[in-house]
Design a protein around this motif. Structure first.
Motif, PDB file in Angstrom:
ATOM      1  N   GLN A  37       0.823  -1.208   0.000  1.00 17.07           N
ATOM      2  CA  GLN A  37       0.000   0.000   0.000  1.00 17.07           C
ATOM      3  C   GLN A  37       0.860   1.264   0.000  1.00 17.07           C
ATOM      4  N   LEU A  38       1.953   1.262   0.788  1.00 18.35           N
ATOM      5  CA  LEU A  38       2.850   2.412   0.786  1.00 18.35           C
ATOM      6  C   LEU A  38       3.512   2.585  -0.575  1.00 18.35           C
ATOM      7  N   ASN A  39       3.821   1.479  -1.234  1.00 16.84           N
ATOM      8  CA  ASN A  39       4.387   1.566  -2.581  1.00 16.84           C
ATOM      9  C   ASN A  39       3.376   2.156  -3.561  1.00 16.84           C
ATOM     10  N   GLY A  97       6.980   4.429   6.141  1.00 22.39           N
ATOM     11  CA  GLY A  97       5.685   5.098   6.212  1.00 22.39           C
ATOM     12  C   GLY A  97       5.818   6.546   6.627  1.00 22.39           C
ATOM     13  N   GLU A  98       6.651   6.808   7.636  1.00 20.36           N
ATOM     14  CA  GLU A  98       6.858   8.184   8.089  1.00 20.36           C
ATOM     15  C   GLU A  98       7.488   9.026   6.985  1.00 20.36           C
ATOM     16  N   THR A  99       8.491   8.480   6.307  1.00 24.09           N
ATOM     17  CA  THR A  99       9.153   9.208   5.213  1.00 24.09           C
ATOM     18  C   THR A  99       8.163   9.568   4.117  1.00 24.09           C
ATOM     19  N   ILE A 100       7.324   8.627   3.757  1.00 19.64           N
ATOM     20  CA  ILE A 100       6.353   8.847   2.681  1.00 19.64           C
ATOM     21  C   ILE A 100       5.333   9.902   3.084  1.00 19.64           C
ATOM     22  N   ARG A 101       4.850   9.847   4.314  1.00 19.33           N
ATOM     23  CA  ARG A 101       3.855  10.842   4.763  1.00 19.33           C
ATOM     24  C   ARG A 101       4.468  12.239   4.800  1.00 19.33           C
ATOM     25  N   ARG A 102       5.728  12.360   5.243  1.00 21.54           N
ATOM     26  CA  ARG A 102       6.390  13.678   5.271  1.00 21.54           C
ATOM     27  C   ARG A 102       6.489  14.257   3.862  1.00 21.54           C
ATOM     28  N   ASN A 103       6.922  13.432   2.915  1.00 19.45           N
ATOM     29  CA  ASN A 103       7.056  13.913   1.544  1.00 19.45           C
ATOM     30  C   ASN A 103       5.714  14.263   0.935  1.00 19.45           C
ATOM     31  N   LEU A 104       4.698  13.455   1.223  1.00 14.31           N
ATOM     32  CA  LEU A 104       3.370  13.709   0.672  1.00 14.31           C
ATOM     33  C   LEU A 104       2.818  15.039   1.185  1.00 14.31           C
ATOM     34  N   LEU A 105       2.953  15.299   2.483  1.00 11.31           N
ATOM     35  CA  LEU A 105       2.466  16.559   3.055  1.00 11.31           C
ATOM     36  C   LEU A 105       3.240  17.749   2.510  1.00 11.31           C
ATOM     37  N   ASN A 106       4.513  17.543   2.202  1.00 15.56           N
ATOM     38  CA  ASN A 106       5.362  18.634   1.735  1.00 15.56           C
ATOM     39  C   ASN A 106       5.137  18.958   0.269  1.00 15.56           C
ATOM     40  N   LEU A 107       4.986  17.921  -0.580  1.00 14.96           N
ATOM     41  CA  LEU A 107       4.945  18.112  -2.016  1.00 14.96           C
ATOM     42  C   LEU A 107       3.528  18.097  -2.601  1.00 14.96           C
ATOM     43  N   CYS A 108       2.540  17.785  -1.791  1.00 16.05           N
ATOM     44  CA  CYS A 108       1.141  17.761  -2.241  1.00 16.05           C
ATOM     45  C   CYS A 108       0.273  18.541  -1.266  1.00 16.05           C
ATOM     46  N   ASP A 109      -0.901  18.891  -1.719  1.00 15.03           N
ATOM     47  CA  ASP A 109      -1.929  19.397  -0.815  1.00 15.03           C
ATOM     48  C   ASP A 109      -2.764  18.196  -0.387  1.00 15.03           C
ATOM     49  N   VAL A 167      -8.272   4.538  -1.669  1.00 16.39           N
ATOM     50  CA  VAL A 167      -8.650   3.812  -0.463  1.00 16.39           C
ATOM     51  C   VAL A 167      -7.391   3.184   0.120  1.00 16.39           C
ATOM     52  N   LEU A 168      -7.180   3.377   1.417  1.00 21.95           N
ATOM     53  CA  LEU A 168      -5.974   2.879   2.074  1.00 21.95           C
ATOM     54  C   LEU A 168      -6.305   2.303   3.443  1.00 21.95           C
ATOM     55  N   PRO A 169      -5.630   1.230   3.837  1.00 26.60           N
ATOM     56  CA  PRO A 169      -5.834   0.694   5.186  1.00 26.60           C
ATOM     57  C   PRO A 169      -5.191   1.590   6.238  1.00 26.60           C
ATOM     58  N   ASP A 170      -5.595   1.412   7.482  1.00 26.00           N
ATOM     59  CA  ASP A 170      -5.122   2.273   8.559  1.00 26.00           C
ATOM     60  C   ASP A 170      -3.604   2.298   8.696  1.00 26.00           C
ATOM     61  N   ASN A 171      -2.932   1.173   8.435  1.00 25.39           N
ATOM     62  CA  ASN A 171      -1.498   1.116   8.703  1.00 25.39           C
ATOM     63  C   ASN A 171      -0.704   2.127   7.874  1.00 25.39           C
ATOM     64  N   VAL A 172      -1.239   2.548   6.731  1.00 23.95           N
ATOM     65  CA  VAL A 172      -0.565   3.556   5.919  1.00 23.95           C
ATOM     66  C   VAL A 172      -0.489   4.887   6.665  1.00 23.95           C
ATOM     67  N   GLY A 197      10.201 -19.723   7.239  1.00 23.51           N
ATOM     68  CA  GLY A 197      11.465 -19.170   7.689  1.00 23.51           C
ATOM     69  C   GLY A 197      11.612 -17.695   7.421  1.00 23.51           C
ATOM     70  N   ASN A 198      10.488 -17.030   7.055  1.00 29.68           N
ATOM     71  CA  ASN A 198      10.522 -15.599   6.787  1.00 29.68           C
ATOM     72  C   ASN A 198       9.863 -14.853   7.933  1.00 29.68           C
ATOM     73  N   PRO A 199      10.469 -13.770   8.406  1.00 32.75           N
ATOM     74  CA  PRO A 199       9.816 -12.985   9.446  1.00 32.75           C
ATOM     75  C   PRO A 199       8.581 -12.304   8.902  1.00 32.75           C
ATOM     76  N   PRO A 200       7.532 -12.153   9.717  1.00 36.03           N
ATOM     77  CA  PRO A 200       6.317 -11.479   9.235  1.00 36.03           C
ATOM     78  C   PRO A 200       6.612 -10.039   8.846  1.00 36.03           C
ATOM     79  N   THR A 201       6.005  -9.581   7.767  1.00 37.16           N
ATOM     80  CA  THR A 201       6.175  -8.187   7.347  1.00 37.16           C
ATOM     81  C   THR A 201       5.093  -7.337   7.987  1.00 37.16           C
ATOM     82  N   ALA A 202       5.166  -6.031   7.704  1.00 37.22           N
ATOM     83  CA  ALA A 202       4.193  -5.117   8.304  1.00 37.22           C
ATOM     84  C   ALA A 202       2.780  -5.468   7.907  1.00 37.22           C
ATOM     85  N   ASP A 203       2.593  -5.972   6.693  1.00 37.04           N
ATOM     86  CA  ASP A 203       1.239  -6.311   6.237  1.00 37.04           C
ATOM     87  C   ASP A 203       0.707  -7.568   6.897  1.00 37.04           C
TER      88      ASP A 203
END
Length: 536
Positions: free
Chosen positions: A337-339, A369-381, A357-362, A528-534
């Motif tokens: 979703q972040l991608n 996630g923090e990096t993406i939100r900072r850039n979105l607020l800065n470069l978009c309305d 439409v986005l799930p809450d974790n975004v 053998g894979n660690p769970p991801t954020a999703d």
């Protein structure tokens, strides 16, 4: 019995010559259809869906699975509805000749005039012949299509008793898309899994389009289009509100690429192409308006004025792919979703508008996630966030939102693009289920009115108990730029308490989601894979 030729199957009794390609094949001797009665008046959507779905039980005894039945129905319904549409051209094309969606001899009439083995042969011929028309919308619809109903009597009853007697278009010439899509949704509901990523509630789609308000001349896309709901709604909005402007170049653009979509799953893309053709978008012999590809795999080659999307989310959406080749992304992440948020930003033209439409974790995930939100607020309305209630998606218990933003860049003096984020809390004290209390467009009237309450100036919007603004400075200083904001406290709104059966269903939904999440984690650990954020 399967036909192996590229011309319509011949009369098995030898009572007629093989029809020439493009001509309607003659019914075989001994297999003539009974005289067809005049079509009945249109019936309700739910009646049509229930009638067709009830036949699924009989087909199961013939060895046809639910999934195969729904797939075969999509082919047959497409042929039937295409036949009805031959005399119903798109509104703004009424003064121009329009070719039938399906060529003569491969159309619905060529099925209704046959019986028994001749009918089965003709159906299989149609699937094969239309699927060989590569590079066209019609060819993509039938690519690799195969008949799964091998009993002639079963196929004949389905065609002549359950589909043909009924009119699938309404009196005002708009297709009964609700019935067509309702059948697809029943199939997804029956399968229980993965439906959330294909079906966005129609009332929510319509409300999002009513907020964004597409205009003629704008280019519109959905990078995860599913069955094409957003694209069809955008087209309907344009025809309804701007018909007089669609008779020239803007109307031609609308048919040849101004509305396009991308879909990862070929079977789902097939349904989107069917839906678009049946709703008057594109033409059978034209280049497909849906591209089957992984939208995230590479930077976009085209840019759009409007992006409407419900990117895939929920159980099983994790690919483990971080898309490191995407140098245009702000931050690498395996969170799909972040991608998609980053991809949609790059899809937009300058001053382009997005609603997704986005799930809450975004809204709260740290790191990328923090990096993406900072850039979105800065470069978009980033101007509007709609908090959605649970119980409106087929994926049980999904907590989602609709985020609206415009790609305006930084303002003068290097100031951020976002001034205020208006949050509408449609979640607190709101209860919906897919059966007892379904979401309707009327439930979103207040939100759409609030969205437009300031006209084109978002700063002049009218706040309310559910709708309030948060300044950029307040947002950017929140821990990890967390946008998981609740406007109302539970119980603050004067709403009725849900009935016990609705509350019980909510509990079941939450437990099913929890079980699915634990299952995903266990599966990841087993590999053998660690769970991801999703997965969490």
């Amino acid at each position: 019995m399967s036909s192996s030729t590229d011309t319509p199957p011949t009369d098995p009794a030898g009572a007629g010559d093989s029809p020439t390609p493009g001509a309607t094949p003659a019914p075989p001797a001994g297999g003539e259809a009974k005289t067809k009665a005049a079509p009945a008046a249109p019936v309700s959507t739910s009646t049509l869906v229930n009638r067709l779905w009830s036949y699924c039980e009989l087909l199961r005894h013939s060895g046809v699975s639910t999934l195969d039945y729904v797939e075969q129905l999509t082919y047959l319904l497409f042929l039937k509805m295409a036949d009805e549409r031959t005399s119903h051209p798109a509104v703004f094309r009424r003064n121009a000749p329009e070719r039938p969606l399906v060529p003569e001899g491969r159309d619905w009439k060529s099925l209704t005039t046959r019986s028994a083995e001749a009918l089965l042969d003709q159906y299989e011929f149609i699937l094969k012949d239309l699927g060989q028309r590569g590079g066209t919308m019609l060819g993509e619809v039938f690519t690799k299509a195969q008949n799964k109903i091998h009993e002639p009597a079963v196929l004949e009853r389905l065609i002549k008793d359950l589909i043909d007697p009924h009119t699938w278009t309404t009196e005002n010439q708009d297709l009964k898309g609700d019935a067509y899509e309702g059948l697809l949704q029943r199939g997804a509901e029956d399968r229980k899994t993965g439906a959330g990523q294909y079906f966005t509630p129609r009332p929510l789609i319509d409300a999002m389009v009513d907020c964004v308000q597409p205009k003629p001349g704008e280019w519109i896309t959905d990078p995860a289009c599913g069955t094409g709901g957003f694209l069809i709604a955008a087209h309907a909005h344009l025809v309804l509100n701007h018909e007089d402007e669609l008779y020239g170049d803007k109307g031609r653009d609308l048919q040849t690429g101004a509305i396009t979509g991308y879909e990862l799953v070929r079977e789902t893309g097939r349904l989107a192409l069917m839906n678009m053709l049946l709703h008057g978008i594109g033409s059978s012999e034209a280049k497909p308006l849906i591209t089957i590809q992984d939208s995230l795999a590479r930077p976009p080659k085209r840019h759009y004025d409007i992006v409407l999307a419900n990117p895939p989310f929920g159980v099983g959406s994790v690919t483990g792919e971080s898309y490191t080749s995407r140098t245009d992304f702000w931050a690498p992440t395996t969170n799909k979703q972040l991608n998609f948020v980053q991809h949609i930003y790059n899809l937009l033209k300058t001053n382009g508008r997005a609603a997704l439409v986005l799930p809450d974790n975004v809204l709260f995930e740290s790191g990328a996630g923090e990096t993406i939100r900072r850039n979105l607020l800065n470069l978009c309305d980033v101007h509007t966030l709609l908090r959605l209630p649970t119980g409106i998606f087929y994926a049980n218990g999904v907590k989602a939102n609709v985020l609206f933003f415009d790609k305006i860049g930084q303002r003068s003096g290097g100031r951020p693009g976002t001034r205020k984020l208006w949050v509408y809390d449609f979640r607190t004290d709101q209860r919906f289920t897919l059966k007892q209390r379904q979401l309707g467009r009327q439930h979103l009237d207040d939100f759409v009115a609030a969205y437009h309450s300031g006209g084109t100036d978002f700063a002049k919007r009218t706040p309310s108990d559910r709708f309030r603004a948060y300044d950029y400075d307040e947002l950017i200083t929140r821990d990890k730029v967390n946008l998981d904001i609740t406007v109302l406290k539970s119980g603050a709104a004067a709403t009725e308490y849900a009935s016990p059966d609705v509350i019980a269903q909510e509990i079941v939904d939450e437990l099913e989601v929890a079980l699915a999440q634990f299952t995903a984690v266990a599966r990841a650990l087993k590999k053998g894979n660690p769970p991801t954020a999703d997965d969490k």
